[in-house]
Design an enzyme around this catalytic site. Structure first.
Site, PDB file in Angstrom:
ATOM      1  CG  ASP A 126       2.170 -57.272 -74.438  1.00  0.00           C
ATOM      2  OD1 ASP A 126       2.498 -57.664 -73.313  1.00  0.00           O
ATOM      3  OD2 ASP A 126       1.020 -56.930 -74.745  1.00  0.00           O
ATOM      4  CG  ASP A 158      -2.155 -54.549 -76.295  1.00  0.00           C
ATOM      5  OD1 ASP A 158      -1.189 -54.901 -75.581  1.00  0.00           O
ATOM      6  OD2 ASP A 158      -3.319 -54.906 -76.085  1.00  0.00           O
ATOM      7  CG  ASP A 181       2.963 -53.413 -74.105  1.00  0.00           C
ATOM      8  OD1 ASP A 181       3.686 -54.045 -73.317  1.00  0.00           O
ATOM      9  OD2 ASP A 181       1.893 -53.851 -74.557  1.00  0.00           O
TER      10      ASP A 181
END
Lengths: 641, 123
Positions: free
Chosen positions: A330, A523, A527
């Site tokens: 991410d 995080d 996600d």
């Protein structure tokens, strides 16, 4: 009687017989001959070996068989036959029964110690907990045991003391050693408003903090819970051993009978030697080594990783890591800091910052936060602005010291003047994927502020390490392509998937899974689906609870380099499990035929004594190999913390 | 002659071992009784676990009291992988193990070496 005591008794009483075995060729005989042997062995059987019998019989009644069944049958056969042989004036082998008991117990003594060693990571973690703390109650400082602290308590910590529970600093300034919880070796500087973690050590200054999480809610308690679960979890590779261990002992007993039948009935061996072969088979077989191979390595591996601030949740994750080919990241908060910061100011620094800060002071926009942060660190005195006017989708204008100032994006440029030089600089900044804010006064742009979410200092090294491992790295982000590619170039990531809607992240991971196993590092709340879908979900410790819940590995330190360390450690642990299993299988597969006398023609045989020694050594060696995992060197391209 | 007797006896013993250990045998099951909002089951550890199958009611706090009478170090720990429990069982002492009964299902427990197994049902 404890195992250790049983061992010493058997050793002491076996020694004369061992001595005779060694000195026989030199003509030394045990005084009293067979009678001494009978008495010594009988005492060993009645004290040291009796528990084997009790356990074996109890298991037998419940249709189970275990290690003790084998030891009990092996030693008893040798012992009872020797009594018969003594009565009928034939060679005896009391010493076999005695020495096998002694060796097996020796193995168990060491094994017990090693197993405790392997499982003490959790108790070490629990020991980190502070025992008491100075709590302000009714304005008076009182020393209270930790379980009496409640949320909201104000707690005083002197330099050198442990921080009792998780909380937020209300007064004071200090550096805190968090290495025991996060694995981060550098002490962290903290002041009022910063969070502190229970069990960390306050080093330099005095602090007062407010308790926010106590008892089972603290970070340490949660880490302990995670490690406990990981250590007792099963790795898929264990399924095979589970099946084998269910049938292992009865099958060995059958093999021993077959051995006896073949030697006695078909090869014409004497009753005594046929029996010796059968006893050796029973004694050498070691289901323990098989059973211990995976759990002990898993325990040591997950315990060691927890010390480094890497929480591996279970054996399944550990095994999955081995086949990972792609690591997907991410962007925001994982590769980058997650907070936009001012990177460039064009024009007169002070003037530009003063105006923009005055206009953005009341805004909650993330870009405004970046400007305010910069103004604060630059020590700008922010003047009061009046007549605020938000210009929808463009920016804001207000009156400062009698003139009209404005701050906004390029849509605001219509109707104001801007120099060519500033225009070129703005274009250059945008090419670097920075967000450009125009700052102006009286219809004239006087400066630019460039804002960007910058990569973490460690991201580049982290990704380089993964690439050196031969892994494909991918960045997945909802941001636009230009921003994403600029960050990707800065940290050296292989591929970029940009403009991904939060709900599509999991689908993108699934797509990548068509080409092999995927690890996803993230995080945020958005996600969580991707963390769950990925073969290995790696959650940043600073992330949201839901992300940490969804991940299979949690990086407490929030350092992306730990991804590589986590991979290295998982691989090491899994390889150790495989090595242990291989060793345990090979040992049994080779040992049993040798003991059965299959290689008799080649002159290779095993006496029951040697078989007992081999058995003790095999389970001991498996556990030792697991414990050594604590010291094994990790192959990682990032410095070890 | 003795050779033939040994072969016949050996085959008989092998047959007995197969039947005794691999045949289907009833497993002792105990259903927990709820008293004062808790349910307790005593498990004796001797040559395995008695009972080997414990049935608990969902949502009621549960305690399993393990008492190891077996001298074997094989049984000196009890492990519940699904609950993160790895409890040493000193010989002759009763160790109370709290079970979280919030999620129904079939779980297993085992000794430290995964040789002896027990089954835990929460319903």
């Amino acid at each position: 009687m404890s195992i250790t005591k049983r061992f010493w008794v058997s050793l002491l009483l076996s020694l004369p017989m061992l001595l005779e075995m060694v000195l026989k060729p030199f003509g030394w005989m045990l005084p009293g001959g067979h009678w001494t042997m009978l008495i010594l062995t009988s005492i060993i059987m009645a004290t040291s070996a009796r528990p084997f019998w009790q356990s074996a019989w109890a298991s037998f009644k419940k249709h189970h068989a275990n290690m003790d069944t084998l030891v009990a049958i092996g030693t008893a056969t040798a012992y009872l036959y020797s009594i018969y042989a003594m009565a009928t004036q034939q060679p005896v082998f009391f010493e076999s029964a005695a020495i096998v008991t002694c060796f097996v117990l020796l193995g168990q003594v060491f094994e017990e110690r090693m197993r405790n060693n392997a499982s003490n990571a959790v108790s070490k973690l629990v020991d980190l907990q502070a025992k008491d703390a100075v709590v302000l109650r009714d304005g008076q400082p009182q020393r209270l045991p930790i379980d009496q602290i409640v949320v909201g308590d104000l707690i005083q910590v002197k330099p050198g003391e442990k921080i009792a529970v998780d909380g937020v600093i209300t007064a004071g300034h200090s550096t805190i050693d968090e290495s025991m919880v996060t694995g981060e070796s550098m002490p962290v500087e903290k002041q009022s408003g910063d969070h502190v973690i229970g069990a960390t050590i306050n080093t330099t200054g005095a602090l007062t903090f407010k308790a926010e999480k106590v008892g089972a809610d603290t970070m340490l308690a949660q880490i302990v819970e995670l490690v406990k679960k990981a250590q007792t979890s099963h790795a898929p590779i264990q399924k095979l051993t589970d099946k084998v261990s269910d049938i292992f002992v009865p099958v060995v007993l059958m093999l021993a009978i077959v051995t006896f039948m073949v030697w006695y009935s078909f090869l014409g061996a004497s009753l005594a030697s046929a029996l010796i072969f059968a006893v050796s088979v029973v004694v050498i077989a070691c289901p323990c080594a098989l059973g211990l191979a995976t759990p002990t390595a898993l325990m040591v591996g997950t315990g060691r990783s927890a010390k480094m601030g890497i929480l591996i949740k279970n054996g399944e994750v550990l095994e999955a890591v081995n086949d990972v080919q792609t690591v997907v990241f991410d962007k925001t908060g994982t590769i980058t800091n997650g907070q936009p910061v001012v990177t460039d100011i064009i024009g007169d620094d002070t003037q530009v910052l003063t105006i923009s800060a005055a206009l953005e002071a009341a805004s909650e926009h993330p870009l405004a936060a970046a400007i305010m942060q910069k103004a604060q660190t630059a020590g700008i005195k922010v003047p009061a602005a009046q007549e605020f006017q938000a210009i929808q989708g463009k920016g804001v204008s207000a009156a400062i010291n009698g003139s009209t100032a404005f701050v906004g994006n390029d849509k605001l440029l219509a109707g104001v003047t801007i120099t060519q030089a500033l225009q070129q600089q703005a274009a250059a900044l945008q090419a670097q994927a920075k967000t450009v804010v125009y700052v102006g006064e009286n219809q004239q742009v006087i400066g630019l502020i460039a804002i960007q979410d910058t990569p973490k200092a460690t991201s580049q090294a982290a990704i380089a390490a993964l690439k050196a491992r031969g892994l494909h790295t991918v960045m997945l982000t909802g941001d636009n392509r230009r921003v994403a590619e600029a960050i990707a170039a800065a940290v050296g990531i292989d591929a970029v998937i940009a403009d991904v809607l939060p709900e599509d992240k999991a689908a993108q991971v699934q797509k990548l899974q068509e080409n092999g196993k995927v690890a996803f590092v993230g995080d945020g709340i958005n996600d969580a689906p991707a963390l769950t879908v990925a073969d290995v979900g790696i959650a940043m410790g600073s992330g949201t609870d839901i992300a940490i819940e969804s991940g299979g590995i949690v990086l407490v330190k929030n350092d992306l380099r730990d991804v590589d360390r986590a991979l290295a450690l998982s691989k090491k642990t899994f390889n150790r499990i495989k090595l242990n299993l291989f060793w345990a299988f090979i040992y049994n597969v080779l040992g049993i035929p040798v003991a059965a006398g299959v290689f008799f023609a080649a002159g290779v045989t095993l006496s029951p004594e040697l078989a007992g020694l081999a058995m003790a050594f095999s389970s001991l060696s498996v556990v030792t190999s697991s414990v050594l995992l604590n010291r094994a060197k990790l192959e990682t391209n990032v410095a070890m913390a | 002659m003795s050779q033939i007797i040994v072969v016949i006896a050996g085959l008989l013993v092998i047959g007995f071992i197969a039947w005794w250990f691999f045949g289907k045998h009833a497993v002792a099951t105990v259903e927990a009784q709820v008293e004062d909002q808790t349910q307790t089951v005593d498990v004796k550890v001797l040559g395995g676990y008695s009972p080997e199958r414990v049935v608990l009611k969902q949502g009621v706090p549960a305690v399993l009291n393990f008492t190891r009478e077996d001298p074997s170090s094989c049984l000196d720990r009890v492990v519940f992988p699904d609950f993160g429990i790895n409890q040493p069982l000193p010989k002759g002492e009763t160790e109370a193990i709290k079970i979280d009964t919030s999620k129904p299902g079939e779980y297993t427990w085992a000794c430290g070496m995964d040789m002896f197994h027990g089954q835990l049902v929460i319903e």
